[in-house]
Design a protein around this motif. Structure first.
Motif, PDB file in Angstrom:
ATOM      1  N   UNK A   1      43.549  43.233  40.047  1.00 27.61           N
ATOM      2  CA  UNK A   1      43.263  42.240  39.054  1.00 27.61           C
ATOM      3  C   UNK A   1      41.919  41.752  39.118  1.00 27.61           C
ATOM      4  N   UNK A   2      41.197  41.827  40.212  1.00 31.19           N
ATOM      5  CA  UNK A   2      39.762  41.573  40.386  1.00 31.19           C
ATOM      6  C   UNK A   2      39.149  42.638  39.299  1.00 31.19           C
ATOM      7  N   UNK A   3      39.385  44.040  39.371  1.00 29.70           N
ATOM      8  CA  UNK A   3      38.846  44.947  38.610  1.00 29.70           C
ATOM      9  C   UNK A   3      38.804  44.635  37.243  1.00 29.70           C
ATOM     10  N   UNK A   4      40.205  44.223  36.810  1.00 29.00           N
ATOM     11  CA  UNK A   4      40.625  44.082  35.387  1.00 29.00           C
ATOM     12  C   UNK A   4      39.852  42.678  34.784  1.00 29.00           C
ATOM     13  N   UNK A   5      39.658  41.736  35.718  1.00 30.61           N
ATOM     14  CA  UNK A   5      39.150  40.470  35.257  1.00 30.61           C
ATOM     15  C   UNK A   5      37.473  40.686  34.988  1.00 30.61           C
TER      16      UNK A   5
ATOM     17  N   UNK B   1      35.116  38.212  32.833  1.00 29.21           N
ATOM     18  CA  UNK B   1      35.776  36.866  33.135  1.00 29.21           C
ATOM     19  C   UNK B   1      35.276  36.356  34.584  1.00 29.21           C
ATOM     20  N   UNK B   2      35.096  35.265  34.648  1.00 25.41           N
ATOM     21  CA  UNK B   2      35.012  34.414  35.926  1.00 25.41           C
ATOM     22  C   UNK B   2      36.431  34.191  36.631  1.00 25.41           C
ATOM     23  N   UNK B   3      36.378  33.875  37.895  1.00 27.21           N
ATOM     24  CA  UNK B   3      37.668  33.339  38.379  1.00 27.21           C
ATOM     25  C   UNK B   3      38.172  32.031  37.598  1.00 27.21           C
TER      26      UNK B   3
ATOM     27  N   UNK C   1      44.318  39.352  30.214  1.00 31.81           N
ATOM     28  CA  UNK C   1      43.257  40.533  30.529  1.00 31.81           C
ATOM     29  C   UNK C   1      43.548  41.779  29.662  1.00 31.81           C
ATOM     30  N   UNK C   2      44.570  41.673  28.899  1.00 30.26           N
ATOM     31  CA  UNK C   2      44.946  42.504  27.746  1.00 30.26           C
ATOM     32  C   UNK C   2      44.977  43.970  28.319  1.00 30.26           C
ATOM     33  N   UNK C   3      45.627  43.948  29.544  1.00 29.45           N
ATOM     34  CA  UNK C   3      45.993  45.291  30.094  1.00 29.45           C
ATOM     35  C   UNK C   3      47.501  45.523  30.431  1.00 29.45           C
ATOM     36  N   UNK C   4      48.002  46.700  30.279  1.00 27.42           N
ATOM     37  CA  UNK C   4      49.265  47.092  30.845  1.00 27.42           C
ATOM     38  C   UNK C   4      49.551  46.842  32.309  1.00 27.42           C
TER      39      UNK C   4
END
Length: 74
Positions: free
Chosen positions: A13-17, A22-24, A65-68
């Protein structure tokens, strides 16, 4: 509870963010607009595996995050 698995998902999640720039705080704000009661602190805990991530939160993060799912789940 499998904290090792939560930690792996949190890192994904952190990598995708971060890839989205994006910030937390921004992720938490977006989650809140999708009826997820998540603070910046909760996002930080998710990312290091100290807080369980619920299915509804994971779905919202996938959309934000627009990821699968495969990007977020090992």
């Amino acid at each position: 509870m499998d904290y090792a698995y939560d930690s792996i998902v949190g890192r994904q999640i952190r990598a995708a963010r971060e890839a989205r720039g994006m910030t937390q705080e921004q992720l938490a704000a977006q989650l809140q607009t999708r009826d997820c009661d998540v603070t910046r602190s909760a996002v930080a805990k998710m990312e290091v595996g100290l807080r369980h991530i619920y299915a509804v939160e994971l779905r919202a993060m996938r959309d934000i995050l627009n990821v699968p799912y495969e990007t977020l789940l090992p």
